[in-house]
Design a protein around this motif. Structure first.
Motif, PDB file in Angstrom:
ATOM      1  N   LEU A   1      19.532 -38.395 -27.567  1.00 40.43           N
ATOM      2  CA  LEU A   1      18.455 -39.045 -28.633  1.00 40.43           C
ATOM      3  C   LEU A   1      17.204 -38.306 -28.733  1.00 40.43           C
ATOM      4  O   LEU A   1      16.694 -38.223 -30.062  1.00 40.43           O
ATOM      5  CB  LEU A   1      17.940 -40.348 -27.883  1.00 40.43           C
ATOM      6  CG  LEU A   1      19.043 -41.506 -27.728  1.00 40.43           C
ATOM      7  CD1 LEU A   1      18.528 -42.619 -26.909  1.00 40.43           C
ATOM      8  CD2 LEU A   1      19.353 -41.918 -29.198  1.00 40.43           C
ATOM      9  N   LEU A   2      16.962 -37.341 -27.809  1.00 41.98           N
ATOM     10  CA  LEU A   2      15.879 -36.345 -27.982  1.00 41.98           C
ATOM     11  C   LEU A   2      16.203 -35.267 -29.120  1.00 41.98           C
ATOM     12  O   LEU A   2      15.367 -35.096 -29.871  1.00 41.98           O
ATOM     13  CB  LEU A   2      15.765 -35.572 -26.800  1.00 41.98           C
ATOM     14  CG  LEU A   2      14.343 -34.768 -26.856  1.00 41.98           C
ATOM     15  CD1 LEU A   2      13.223 -35.392 -27.148  1.00 41.98           C
ATOM     16  CD2 LEU A   2      14.338 -33.857 -25.456  1.00 41.98           C
ATOM     17  N   ALA A   3      17.361 -35.049 -29.160  1.00 47.65           N
ATOM     18  CA  ALA A   3      17.820 -33.951 -30.163  1.00 47.65           C
ATOM     19  C   ALA A   3      17.910 -34.663 -31.514  1.00 47.65           C
ATOM     20  O   ALA A   3      17.476 -33.999 -32.489  1.00 47.65           O
ATOM     21  CB  ALA A   3      19.260 -33.401 -29.859  1.00 47.65           C
ATOM     22  N   GLN A   4      18.523 -35.750 -31.663  1.00 47.77           N
ATOM     23  CA  GLN A   4      18.420 -36.668 -33.064  1.00 47.77           C
ATOM     24  C   GLN A   4      16.909 -37.096 -33.604  1.00 47.77           C
ATOM     25  O   GLN A   4      16.513 -36.720 -34.673  1.00 47.77           O
ATOM     26  CB  GLN A   4      18.896 -37.877 -32.737  1.00 47.77           C
ATOM     27  CG  GLN A   4      20.654 -37.696 -32.669  1.00 47.77           C
ATOM     28  CD  GLN A   4      21.149 -38.986 -32.192  1.00 47.77           C
ATOM     29  OE1 GLN A   4      20.632 -40.144 -32.019  1.00 47.77           O
ATOM     30  NE2 GLN A   4      22.550 -39.013 -32.156  1.00 47.77           N
ATOM     31  N   ASP A   5      16.068 -37.190 -32.472  1.00 44.39           N
ATOM     32  CA  ASP A   5      14.612 -37.258 -32.805  1.00 44.39           C
ATOM     33  C   ASP A   5      14.083 -35.998 -33.344  1.00 44.39           C
ATOM     34  O   ASP A   5      13.087 -35.885 -34.377  1.00 44.39           O
ATOM     35  CB  ASP A   5      13.753 -37.836 -31.573  1.00 44.39           C
ATOM     36  CG  ASP A   5      13.959 -39.241 -31.309  1.00 44.39           C
ATOM     37  OD1 ASP A   5      14.689 -40.030 -32.026  1.00 44.39           O
ATOM     38  OD2 ASP A   5      13.471 -39.595 -30.299  1.00 44.39           O
ATOM     39  N   PHE A   6      14.181 -34.902 -32.721  1.00 46.37           N
ATOM     40  CA  PHE A   6      13.856 -33.723 -33.146  1.00 46.37           C
ATOM     41  C   PHE A   6      14.411 -33.383 -34.617  1.00 46.37           C
ATOM     42  O   PHE A   6      13.761 -33.008 -35.412  1.00 46.37           O
ATOM     43  CB  PHE A   6      14.381 -32.489 -32.280  1.00 46.37           C
ATOM     44  CG  PHE A   6      13.921 -31.109 -32.753  1.00 46.37           C
ATOM     45  CD1 PHE A   6      12.803 -30.575 -32.585  1.00 46.37           C
ATOM     46  CD2 PHE A   6      14.938 -30.426 -33.587  1.00 46.37           C
ATOM     47  CE1 PHE A   6      12.475 -29.126 -33.074  1.00 46.37           C
ATOM     48  CE2 PHE A   6      14.657 -29.167 -33.921  1.00 46.37           C
ATOM     49  CZ  PHE A   6      13.497 -28.388 -33.584  1.00 46.37           C
ATOM     50  N   ASN A   7      15.650 -33.559 -34.788  1.00 54.22           N
ATOM     51  CA  ASN A   7      15.975 -33.421 -36.088  1.00 54.22           C
ATOM     52  C   ASN A   7      15.613 -34.227 -37.110  1.00 54.22           C
ATOM     53  O   ASN A   7      15.237 -33.770 -38.447  1.00 54.22           O
ATOM     54  CB  ASN A   7      17.605 -33.633 -36.120  1.00 54.22           C
ATOM     55  CG  ASN A   7      18.542 -32.472 -35.353  1.00 54.22           C
ATOM     56  OD1 ASN A   7      18.091 -31.358 -35.168  1.00 54.22           O
ATOM     57  ND2 ASN A   7      19.568 -32.899 -34.884  1.00 54.22           N
ATOM     58  N   ASN A   8      15.201 -35.480 -36.936  1.00 53.15           N
ATOM     59  CA  ASN A   8      14.603 -36.339 -37.796  1.00 53.15           C
ATOM     60  C   ASN A   8      13.284 -35.819 -38.109  1.00 53.15           C
ATOM     61  O   ASN A   8      12.638 -35.860 -39.183  1.00 53.15           O
ATOM     62  CB  ASN A   8      14.446 -37.698 -37.430  1.00 53.15           C
ATOM     63  CG  ASN A   8      16.035 -38.449 -37.446  1.00 53.15           C
ATOM     64  OD1 ASN A   8      16.699 -37.871 -38.031  1.00 53.15           O
ATOM     65  ND2 ASN A   8      16.061 -39.358 -36.310  1.00 53.15           N
ATOM     66  N   LEU A   9      12.386 -35.438 -37.047  1.00 53.73           N
ATOM     67  CA  LEU A   9      11.048 -34.810 -37.359  1.00 53.73           C
ATOM     68  C   LEU A   9      11.525 -33.424 -38.158  1.00 53.73           C
ATOM     69  O   LEU A   9      10.475 -33.424 -38.963  1.00 53.73           O
ATOM     70  CB  LEU A   9      10.620 -34.461 -35.980  1.00 53.73           C
ATOM     71  CG  LEU A   9       9.094 -33.940 -35.820  1.00 53.73           C
ATOM     72  CD1 LEU A   9       7.991 -34.641 -36.645  1.00 53.73           C
ATOM     73  CD2 LEU A   9       8.692 -33.507 -34.457  1.00 53.73           C
ATOM     74  N   GLU A  10      12.116 -32.725 -37.852  1.00 50.45           N
ATOM     75  CA  GLU A  10      12.285 -31.253 -38.412  1.00 50.45           C
ATOM     76  C   GLU A  10      12.624 -31.840 -40.023  1.00 50.45           C
ATOM     77  O   GLU A  10      12.137 -30.882 -40.584  1.00 50.45           O
ATOM     78  CB  GLU A  10      13.407 -30.449 -37.881  1.00 50.45           C
ATOM     79  CG  GLU A  10      13.441 -29.168 -38.365  1.00 50.45           C
ATOM     80  CD  GLU A  10      12.679 -28.024 -38.447  1.00 50.45           C
ATOM     81  OE1 GLU A  10      12.383 -27.221 -39.108  1.00 50.45           O
ATOM     82  OE2 GLU A  10      11.548 -28.315 -37.525  1.00 50.45           O
ATOM     83  N   GLU A  11      13.577 -32.728 -40.422  1.00 52.34           N
ATOM     84  CA  GLU A  11      13.958 -33.076 -41.454  1.00 52.34           C
ATOM     85  C   GLU A  11      12.565 -33.642 -42.432  1.00 52.34           C
ATOM     86  O   GLU A  11      12.333 -33.228 -43.448  1.00 52.34           O
ATOM     87  CB  GLU A  11      14.749 -34.243 -41.594  1.00 52.34           C
ATOM     88  CG  GLU A  11      15.379 -34.520 -43.065  1.00 52.34           C
ATOM     89  CD  GLU A  11      16.242 -33.317 -43.781  1.00 52.34           C
ATOM     90  OE1 GLU A  11      15.841 -33.175 -45.085  1.00 52.34           O
ATOM     91  OE2 GLU A  11      17.048 -32.509 -43.031  1.00 52.34           O
ATOM     92  N   SER A  12      11.717 -34.351 -41.676  1.00 52.59           N
ATOM     93  CA  SER A  12      10.547 -34.652 -42.142  1.00 52.59           C
ATOM     94  C   SER A  12       9.642 -33.647 -42.464  1.00 52.59           C
ATOM     95  O   SER A  12       9.083 -33.409 -43.724  1.00 52.59           O
ATOM     96  CB  SER A  12       9.702 -35.531 -41.386  1.00 52.59           C
ATOM     97  OG  SER A  12      10.674 -36.865 -41.271  1.00 52.59           O
ATOM     98  N   ARG A  13       9.339 -32.873 -41.671  1.00 55.62           N
ATOM     99  CA  ARG A  13       8.532 -31.435 -42.005  1.00 55.62           C
ATOM    100  C   ARG A  13       9.120 -30.789 -43.099  1.00 55.62           C
ATOM    101  O   ARG A  13       8.307 -30.156 -43.865  1.00 55.62           O
ATOM    102  CB  ARG A  13       8.711 -30.794 -40.710  1.00 55.62           C
ATOM    103  CG  ARG A  13       7.606 -29.407 -40.783  1.00 55.62           C
ATOM    104  CD  ARG A  13       8.061 -28.427 -39.615  1.00 55.62           C
ATOM    105  NE  ARG A  13       9.157 -27.704 -39.691  1.00 55.62           N
ATOM    106  CZ  ARG A  13       9.406 -26.717 -40.509  1.00 55.62           C
ATOM    107  NH1 ARG A  13       8.665 -26.091 -41.273  1.00 55.62           N
ATOM    108  NH2 ARG A  13      10.701 -26.070 -40.509  1.00 55.62           N
ATOM    109  N   PHE A  14      10.489 -30.491 -43.098  1.00 52.54           N
ATOM    110  CA  PHE A  14      11.009 -29.775 -44.187  1.00 52.54           C
ATOM    111  C   PHE A  14      10.847 -30.418 -45.433  1.00 52.54           C
ATOM    112  O   PHE A  14      10.317 -29.714 -46.449  1.00 52.54           O
ATOM    113  CB  PHE A  14      12.607 -29.537 -43.879  1.00 52.54           C
ATOM    114  CG  PHE A  14      13.108 -28.805 -44.741  1.00 52.54           C
ATOM    115  CD1 PHE A  14      13.089 -27.367 -44.712  1.00 52.54           C
ATOM    116  CD2 PHE A  14      14.328 -28.942 -45.711  1.00 52.54           C
ATOM    117  CE1 PHE A  14      13.660 -26.287 -45.567  1.00 52.54           C
ATOM    118  CE2 PHE A  14      14.695 -28.227 -46.728  1.00 52.54           C
ATOM    119  CZ  PHE A  14      14.470 -27.000 -46.439  1.00 52.54           C
TER     120      PHE A  14
END
Length: 79
Positions: free
Chosen positions: A45-58
């Motif tokens: 779940l932490l990795a998925q949250d990170f990916n979602n945050l990274e996608e938003s930043r991108f």
């Protein structure tokens, strides 16, 4: 680096986290397995949250670049 998107493979990340979580000498197998499962799920779940945050930043970086280009176009057209 503004356009370099970092993503984590949630399963690989969770497996790496589990690799560093050895069973304690006095820990029952069932308790260890429960602890491993909990850790695996939390890491995934932490990795998925990170990916979602990274996608938003991108996406925000792309939007900022688009806004900068539009501002320059407007500036050259009306000034």
């Amino acid at each position: 680096m503004a356009n370099d998107k970092i993503t984590l493979d949630p399963a690989a990340f969770a497996a790496a986290v589990l690799g560093g979580n050895a069973q304690r000498p006095d820990e029952a197998n069932k308790l260890y397995i429960k602890r491993q499962l909990t850790l695996y799920l939390e890491a995934t779940l932490l990795a998925q949250d990170f990916n979602n945050l990274e996608e938003s930043r991108f996406d925000m970086a792309k939007a900022q670049k688009r806004d900068d280009v539009l501002s320059k176009i407007i500036e050259h057209r009306y000034h």
